[in-house]
Scaffold this motif. Structure first.
Motif, short mmCIF file in Angstrom:
data_model
loop_
_atom_site.label_atom_id
_atom_site.label_comp_id
_atom_site.label_asym_id
_atom_site.label_seq_id
_atom_site.Cartn_x
_atom_site.Cartn_y
_atom_site.Cartn_z
N ARG A 201 0.85 -1.20 0.00
CA ARG A 201 0.00 0.00 0.00
C ARG A 201 0.88 1.25 0.00
O ARG A 201 2.06 1.20 0.36
N ALA A 202 0.29 2.34 -0.39
CA ALA A 202 0.99 3.63 -0.38
C ALA A 202 1.22 4.06 1.06
O ALA A 202 0.39 3.81 1.93
N PRO A 203 2.34 4.72 1.31
CA PRO A 203 2.57 5.22 2.67
C PRO A 203 1.41 6.16 3.08
O PRO A 203 0.92 6.93 2.27
N ASP A 204 0.97 6.02 4.29
CA ASP A 204 -0.11 6.84 4.84
C ASP A 204 -1.49 6.57 4.23
O ASP A 204 -2.44 7.30 4.53
N ALA A 205 -1.62 5.56 3.35
CA ALA A 205 -2.94 5.24 2.79
C ALA A 205 -3.78 4.55 3.86
O ALA A 205 -3.30 3.69 4.58
N ARG A 206 -5.03 4.94 3.96
CA ARG A 206 -5.95 4.31 4.89
C ARG A 206 -6.32 2.93 4.38
O ARG A 206 -6.38 2.70 3.17
N VAL A 207 -6.60 2.02 5.29
CA VAL A 207 -7.07 0.68 4.95
C VAL A 207 -8.43 0.51 5.61
O VAL A 207 -8.56 0.65 6.82
N THR A 208 -9.44 0.23 4.79
CA THR A 208 -10.80 0.09 5.28
C THR A 208 -11.34 -1.30 4.98
O THR A 208 -11.25 -1.78 3.85
N LEU A 209 -11.87 -1.95 6.00
CA LEU A 209 -12.53 -3.24 5.86
C LEU A 209 -14.02 -2.98 5.83
O LEU A 209 -14.55 -2.29 6.71
N LEU B 145 -8.62 0.05 9.65
CA LEU B 145 -7.59 -0.85 10.14
C LEU B 145 -6.26 -0.14 10.28
O LEU B 145 -5.99 0.84 9.59
N GLN B 146 -5.41 -0.65 11.15
CA GLN B 146 -4.02 -0.21 11.20
C GLN B 146 -3.27 -1.03 10.16
O GLN B 146 -3.69 -2.14 9.83
N SER C 68 -14.62 -6.79 2.02
CA SER C 68 -13.56 -6.28 1.16
C SER C 68 -12.63 -5.39 1.97
O SER C 68 -13.05 -4.75 2.93
N VAL C 69 -11.37 -5.42 1.57
CA VAL C 69 -10.34 -4.59 2.19
C VAL C 69 -9.85 -3.65 1.12
O VAL C 69 -9.36 -4.09 0.07
N GLU C 70 -10.01 -2.34 1.35
CA GLU C 70 -9.69 -1.34 0.33
C GLU C 70 -8.60 -0.41 0.81
O GLU C 70 -8.56 -0.02 1.97
N THR C 71 -7.71 -0.06 -0.12
CA THR C 71 -6.65 0.90 0.17
C THR C 71 -6.08 1.43 -1.14
O THR C 71 -6.56 1.08 -2.22
N MET C 72 -5.07 2.24 -1.03
CA MET C 72 -4.36 2.78 -2.19
C MET C 72 -3.03 2.04 -2.31
O MET C 72 -2.29 1.93 -1.33
N GLY C 73 -2.75 1.52 -3.50
CA GLY C 73 -1.51 0.80 -3.72
C GLY C 73 -0.31 1.74 -3.75
O GLY C 73 -0.44 2.95 -3.93
N PHE D 158 -7.06 -0.21 -4.79
CA PHE D 158 -7.36 -1.63 -5.02
C PHE D 158 -8.15 -2.16 -3.83
O PHE D 158 -8.18 -1.57 -2.76
N ALA D 159 -8.81 -3.30 -4.06
CA ALA D 159 -9.59 -3.95 -3.02
C ALA D 159 -9.41 -5.46 -3.15
O ALA D 159 -9.32 -5.99 -4.26
#
Length: 153
Positions: free
Chosen positions: A73-81, A90-91, A119-124, A130-131
């Motif tokens: 994932r990209a640094p500092d990108a949030r991760v959402t479940l 998520l951390q 689904s788990v979504e974030t920025m690559g 991506f998810a």
């Protein structure tokens, strides 16, 4: 070879506790831990993503979520479940994510028991979102089998 079959091959050293639709339950002897695990619905050629819910009796930890993302994932990108209408922040590390505390783990597992998919979504790291999606059929039974596999130990 199916995603679950490949995952089972990777987990050969572990004691299988059962397979339940797309989810498996396993016990590791040392350190003792039991866990339910699944691969995402979408296949990933070069990555080994998974979602797991583990019990660590020695540490008093039960139903702890761990997600291995399909890419960095990209640094500092949030991760959402996301499970149904529920959203959990998520951390995360570079390619792993987890709940921030035991209360959130419990809420996630409760939502997994009632949900059909997550689904788990974030920025690559490449800047593209991506998810990773997971079917939840069999998850509750695998989580229960994992908890029973470590019960009283």
């Amino acid at each position: 070879m199916s995603g679950l079959a490949l995952l089972l091959l990777l987990l050969q050293a572990r004691a299988p506790l059962g397979t339940f639709d797309g989810w498996g339950a396993f016990r590791d002897p040392s350190p003792l831990r039991c866990f339910a695990i699944a691969r995402p619905v979408e296949k990933h050629a070069n990555a080994q993503p998974f979602a797991s819910v583990a019990t660590w009796p020695r540490d008093g930890v039960r139903n702890q979520l761990h997600i291995r993302l399909s890419r960095a994932r990209a640094p500092d990108a949030r991760v959402t479940l996301s499970i149904g209408e529920r959203r959990f922040e998520l951390q995360a590390g570079d390619a792993d994510a987890w709940a921030p505390d035991a209360r959130t783990d419990a809420a996630i597992v409760a939502a997994m028991r009632a949900g059909r998919s997550m689904s788990v979504e974030t920025m690559g790291a490449n800047g593209a979102p991506f998810a990773d999606g997971y079917a939840l059929r069999g998850a509750a039974t695998a989580i229960d089998a994992a908890a029973l596999g470590c019960a009283g130990r």
